[in-house]
Design a protein around this motif. Structure first.
Motif, PDB file in Angstrom:
ATOM      1  N   MET A 303       0.841  -1.196   0.000  1.00  0.00           N
ATOM      2  CA  MET A 303       0.000   0.000   0.000  1.00  0.00           C
ATOM      3  C   MET A 303       0.879   1.250   0.000  1.00  0.00           C
ATOM      4  N   PHE A 304       1.914   1.242   0.859  1.00  0.00           N
ATOM      5  CA  PHE A 304       2.830   2.385   0.930  1.00  0.00           C
ATOM      6  C   PHE A 304       3.705   2.466  -0.317  1.00  0.00           C
ATOM      7  N   GLU A 305       4.416   1.365  -0.619  1.00  0.00           N
ATOM      8  CA  GLU A 305       5.350   1.374  -1.744  1.00  0.00           C
ATOM      9  C   GLU A 305       4.625   1.596  -3.074  1.00  0.00           C
ATOM     10  N   GLY A 306       3.417   1.028  -3.185  1.00  0.00           N
ATOM     11  CA  GLY A 306       2.707   1.090  -4.445  1.00  0.00           C
ATOM     12  C   GLY A 306       2.073   2.426  -4.747  1.00  0.00           C
ATOM     13  N   HIS A 307       1.927   3.289  -3.744  1.00  0.00           N
ATOM     14  CA  HIS A 307       1.351   4.604  -4.059  1.00  0.00           C
ATOM     15  C   HIS A 307       2.346   5.737  -3.855  1.00  0.00           C
ATOM     16  N   PRO A 369      12.745   7.978  -7.170  1.00  0.00           N
ATOM     17  CA  PRO A 369      11.769   7.995  -6.071  1.00  0.00           C
ATOM     18  C   PRO A 369      12.325   7.491  -4.750  1.00  0.00           C
ATOM     19  N   VAL A 370      13.199   6.481  -4.805  1.00  0.00           N
ATOM     20  CA  VAL A 370      13.888   6.020  -3.590  1.00  0.00           C
ATOM     21  C   VAL A 370      15.346   6.447  -3.737  1.00  0.00           C
ATOM     22  N   PRO A 371      15.744   7.542  -3.067  1.00  0.00           N
ATOM     23  CA  PRO A 371      17.076   8.108  -3.320  1.00  0.00           C
ATOM     24  C   PRO A 371      18.235   7.320  -2.737  1.00  0.00           C
ATOM     25  N   GLY A 372      17.939   6.361  -1.862  1.00  0.00           N
ATOM     26  CA  GLY A 372      19.018   5.564  -1.284  1.00  0.00           C
ATOM     27  C   GLY A 372      18.506   4.300  -0.627  1.00  0.00           C
ATOM     28  N   MET A 373      19.407   3.316  -0.462  1.00  0.00           N
ATOM     29  CA  MET A 373      19.081   2.039   0.184  1.00  0.00           C
ATOM     30  C   MET A 373      20.224   1.690   1.125  1.00  0.00           C
ATOM     31  N   ALA A 374      19.951   0.811   2.073  1.00  0.00           N
ATOM     32  CA  ALA A 374      21.017   0.435   3.011  1.00  0.00           C
ATOM     33  C   ALA A 374      20.980  -1.064   3.286  1.00  0.00           C
ATOM     34  N   PHE A 433      22.188   2.810 -13.580  1.00  0.00           N
ATOM     35  CA  PHE A 433      20.798   3.274 -13.507  1.00  0.00           C
ATOM     36  C   PHE A 433      20.005   2.260 -12.694  1.00  0.00           C
ATOM     37  N   VAL A 434      19.726   2.601 -11.439  1.00  0.00           N
ATOM     38  CA  VAL A 434      19.101   1.627 -10.528  1.00  0.00           C
ATOM     39  C   VAL A 434      17.934   2.245  -9.742  1.00  0.00           C
ATOM     40  N   PRO A 435      16.954   2.849 -10.423  1.00  0.00           N
ATOM     41  CA  PRO A 435      15.841   3.450  -9.678  1.00  0.00           C
ATOM     42  C   PRO A 435      14.994   2.419  -8.946  1.00  0.00           C
ATOM     43  N   PHE A 436      15.048   1.168  -9.409  1.00  0.00           N
ATOM     44  CA  PHE A 436      14.292   0.095  -8.751  1.00  0.00           C
ATOM     45  C   PHE A 436      15.229  -0.909  -8.085  1.00  0.00           C
ATOM     46  N   SER A 437      16.422  -0.438  -7.706  1.00  0.00           N
ATOM     47  CA  SER A 437      17.475  -1.293  -7.175  1.00  0.00           C
ATOM     48  C   SER A 437      17.891  -2.288  -8.267  1.00  0.00           C
ATOM     49  N   ALA A 438      18.578  -3.358  -7.891  1.00  0.00           N
ATOM     50  CA  ALA A 438      19.057  -4.351  -8.852  1.00  0.00           C
ATOM     51  C   ALA A 438      19.383  -5.621  -8.087  1.00  0.00           C
ATOM     52  N   GLY A 439      19.606  -6.697  -8.819  1.00  0.00           N
ATOM     53  CA  GLY A 439      19.965  -7.951  -8.172  1.00  0.00           C
ATOM     54  C   GLY A 439      18.756  -8.658  -7.580  1.00  0.00           C
ATOM     55  N   PRO A 440      19.003  -9.646  -6.715  1.00  0.00           N
ATOM     56  CA  PRO A 440      17.905 -10.467  -6.190  1.00  0.00           C
ATOM     57  C   PRO A 440      16.894  -9.690  -5.347  1.00  0.00           C
ATOM     58  N   ARG A 441      17.316  -8.553  -4.757  1.00  0.00           N
ATOM     59  CA  ARG A 441      16.387  -7.784  -3.925  1.00  0.00           C
ATOM     60  C   ARG A 441      15.868  -6.549  -4.674  1.00  0.00           C
ATOM     61  N   ASN A 442      15.770  -6.662  -5.998  1.00  0.00           N
ATOM     62  CA  ASN A 442      15.229  -5.534  -6.748  1.00  0.00           C
ATOM     63  C   ASN A 442      13.737  -5.373  -6.449  1.00  0.00           C
ATOM     64  N   CYS A 443      13.161  -4.274  -6.918  1.00  0.00           N
ATOM     65  CA  CYS A 443      11.763  -3.956  -6.621  1.00  0.00           C
ATOM     66  C   CYS A 443      10.830  -4.918  -7.350  1.00  0.00           C
ATOM     67  N   ILE A 444      10.022  -5.638  -6.599  1.00  0.00           N
ATOM     68  CA  ILE A 444       9.122  -6.615  -7.196  1.00  0.00           C
ATOM     69  C   ILE A 444       8.015  -5.939  -8.006  1.00  0.00           C
ATOM     70  N   GLY A 445       7.742  -4.677  -7.694  1.00  0.00           N
ATOM     71  CA  GLY A 445       6.658  -3.968  -8.360  1.00  0.00           C
ATOM     72  C   GLY A 445       7.097  -3.000  -9.444  1.00  0.00           C
ATOM     73  N   GLN A 446       8.310  -3.167  -9.976  1.00  0.00           N
ATOM     74  CA  GLN A 446       8.825  -2.167 -10.922  1.00  0.00           C
ATOM     75  C   GLN A 446       8.046  -2.129 -12.237  1.00  0.00           C
ATOM     76  N   THR A 447       7.561  -3.268 -12.710  1.00  0.00           N
ATOM     77  CA  THR A 447       6.763  -3.257 -13.946  1.00  0.00           C
ATOM     78  C   THR A 447       5.437  -2.541 -13.707  1.00  0.00           C
ATOM     79  N   PHE A 448       4.824  -2.797 -12.560  1.00  0.00           N
ATOM     80  CA  PHE A 448       3.597  -2.081 -12.186  1.00  0.00           C
ATOM     81  C   PHE A 448       3.845  -0.577 -12.206  1.00  0.00           C
TER      82      PHE A 448
END
Length: 505
Positions: A303-307, A369-374, A433-448
């Protein structure tokens, strides 16, 4: 008895302080191979960041002086290695290392232990069970619903097109993306765009984002008890209740509907399958589904990530179009050919707008949209240049920093969609270019997310011309998503019909 209790408390406090000091000195020694900006002995680098819209550009400036990565201290005891180059990002993002247990634990009270923050076998199991919810057969009918939500928003913009007044985008787009996610993923009609007043859920998300950011920057608030007893802790719990009650109501209504329909094929015979159907009916190889707690966590997360992330991406995309009318017009002409007068976008249309897609990607590069990850390392990590960090290190990947790195991107602050021509993409690192991250923990909803951005920009540009208001420049700030301190403001006017433009030439 009381003096004894006080003595025990003092001893416990001194012990905790000693542990932190020892850990801090060890971290300092281990980070010696990475040079960075000078840190204050008590505040670290916290005072460098003014929360005035300049902080992300300051990080880019640090990156130009300290290549690949540099340490950032938050207070005297917490240090993150901040990565801002794709060659370093590749090493971290290609791993399955968990999200860090420092910053992300502040969000757990709100969204639970969902895909965003879970790790290990729990994360693997949930990712596997949720992946069918993002198959293209599931996403296909969503495009029509996204179009409906976008058209509702555009109808509300008619008053601005008539008066020519400047208006703030983010609030409108947030309501639209919330409307979309509720319709698409949860088959829930909220009428949130047309209901009067401010939306309680969206306001609670704003409040939670600000309070989590404040807690991260305020060292005493890292202690759960101190934060819990503070006025900010009270506000956090109040906002949590609002957000969680909203998602609980969505789940409750769906469970009531599903009492008679237990099988997915019987549900599908009545309507399209959505994310919540798949979540409630998911089973692993042992025929075990998700617990009620796990379902709540994944619904809160999506709900949060998707909107909120899509609201950020779309708002800054519209701002970029307003600032670059030549690219806006090229997109409009491409979209007009594809839609041919339709007021809705079809699934088949999404692949027919390559120039618009390049503009979307360039906007995501400049304003991720997500400027950083940790991440928190569970084992020593060695980078390509031989430098190593030990297990237990906190590693931040600055998506904003990578996307604006002048050693990776020529003229990184210039809006240039042609960077995403196939021949230009092939010459760059895939981790540039990694707006949806990358690798195995990439964003599951990036196509959406990409589908929604394409559908919305197509309908907006078909109907309105977007105009920059030079008096309003966004002061961008990193919260849980990228936002602007002073909002994102534009003007709109109706698009002149093509035959009228041709007659005037």
């Amino acid at each position: 008895m009381l003096p004894l209790f006080a003595l025990v408390c003092v001893v416990a406090l001194l012990f905790k302080l000693t542990v932190l000091v020892v850990k801090s000195r060890k971290t300092f020694r281990l980070m010696e191979t990475f040079t960075g900006p000078p840190a204050h002995w008590l505040f670290g680098h916290v005072l460098e960041f003014k929360q005035d819209g300049s902080d992300l550009d300051k990080m880019v400036a640090f990156g130009s002086k300290y290549p690949y990565a540099f340490p950032l201290w938050f207070g005297p005891f917490v240090c993150f290695l901040n990565i801002h180059h794709p060659d370093y990002a590749k090493t971290i993002l290609a791993s399955t290392e968990p999200k860090d247990d420092f910053a992300y634990r502040f969000i757990k009270e709100w969204i639970g232990d969902g895909l965003l923050v879970s790790h290990g076998q729990k994360w693997f199991r949930h990712r596997r069970l949720l992946t069918p919810g993002f198959h293209y057969d599931v996403l296909k009918p969503y495009v029509k619903l996204m179009s409906d939500s976008a058209n509702t928003m555009l109808n509300k913009w008619e008053k601005y097109s008539e008066t020519g007044e400047t208006f703030e985008l983010f609030e409108h787009v947030s309501l639209m993306t919330l409307d979309s996610i509720l319709k698409c993923a949860f088959s829930y009609n909220s009428n949130c765009q047309t209901a009067g007043g401010t939306n309680a859920y969206i306001q609670s998300v704003y409040e939670l984002s600000n309070l989590i950011n404040l807690r991260f920057r305020t060292f005493p608030y890292h202690n759960d008890l101190i934060f819990h007893l503070s006025p900010h802790g009270f506000r956090f719990r109040k906002a949590c209740r609002v957000a969680q009650n909203h998602t609980a109501e969505v789940i409750r209504k769906r469970k009531d509907e599903l009492k008679e329909e237990k099988e997915l094929d019987r549900i599908e015979a009545k309507r399209y399958l959505d994310f919540l159907d798949i979540l409630l009916c998911a089973r692993d190889e042992n025929n075990q589904g998700l617990s009620d707690e796990a379902i709540r966590a994944e619904v809160d997360t999506f709900m949060f990530e998707g909107h909120d992330t899509t609201a950020s991406g779309i708002s800054f995309l519209l701002y970029c179009m307003a600032c670059h009318p030549e690219h806006q017009q090229m997109c409009r002409e491409e979209i007009s050919q594809v839609l041919d007068g339709k007021n809705t976008v079809g699934w088949e249309d999404l692949s027919k707008i390559p120039y618009t897609t390049m503009c979307i990607k360039e906007s995501l590069r400049l304003y991720p949209p997500v400027p950083g990850m940790a991440r928190n390392t569970t084992k020593p990590i060695t980078f390509f240049d031989g430098r190593t960090i030990p297990a237990g290190s906190l590693v931040g990947t600055s998506v904003y920093g990578i996307h604006r790195n002048a050693t990776v991107w020529e003229n990184p602050n210039v809006f240039d969609p042609l960077r995403f021509l196939p021949e230009n993409v092939s010459s760059r690192s895939p981790h540039a270019f990694v707006p949806f991250s990358a690798g195995p923990r990439n964003c599951i909803g990036q196509t959406f997310a990409m589908n929604e951005m394409k559908a919305v920009i197509a309908l907006v540009l078909q109907r309105y011309e977007l105009i920059e208001d030079s008096k309003w420049k966004p002061k961008i700030i990193p919260r849980l998503v990228l936002r602007s301190l002073n909002g994102i403001h534009i003007k709109v006017k109706p698009v002149q019909p093509i035959f009228d433009r041709a007659a005037k030439k």
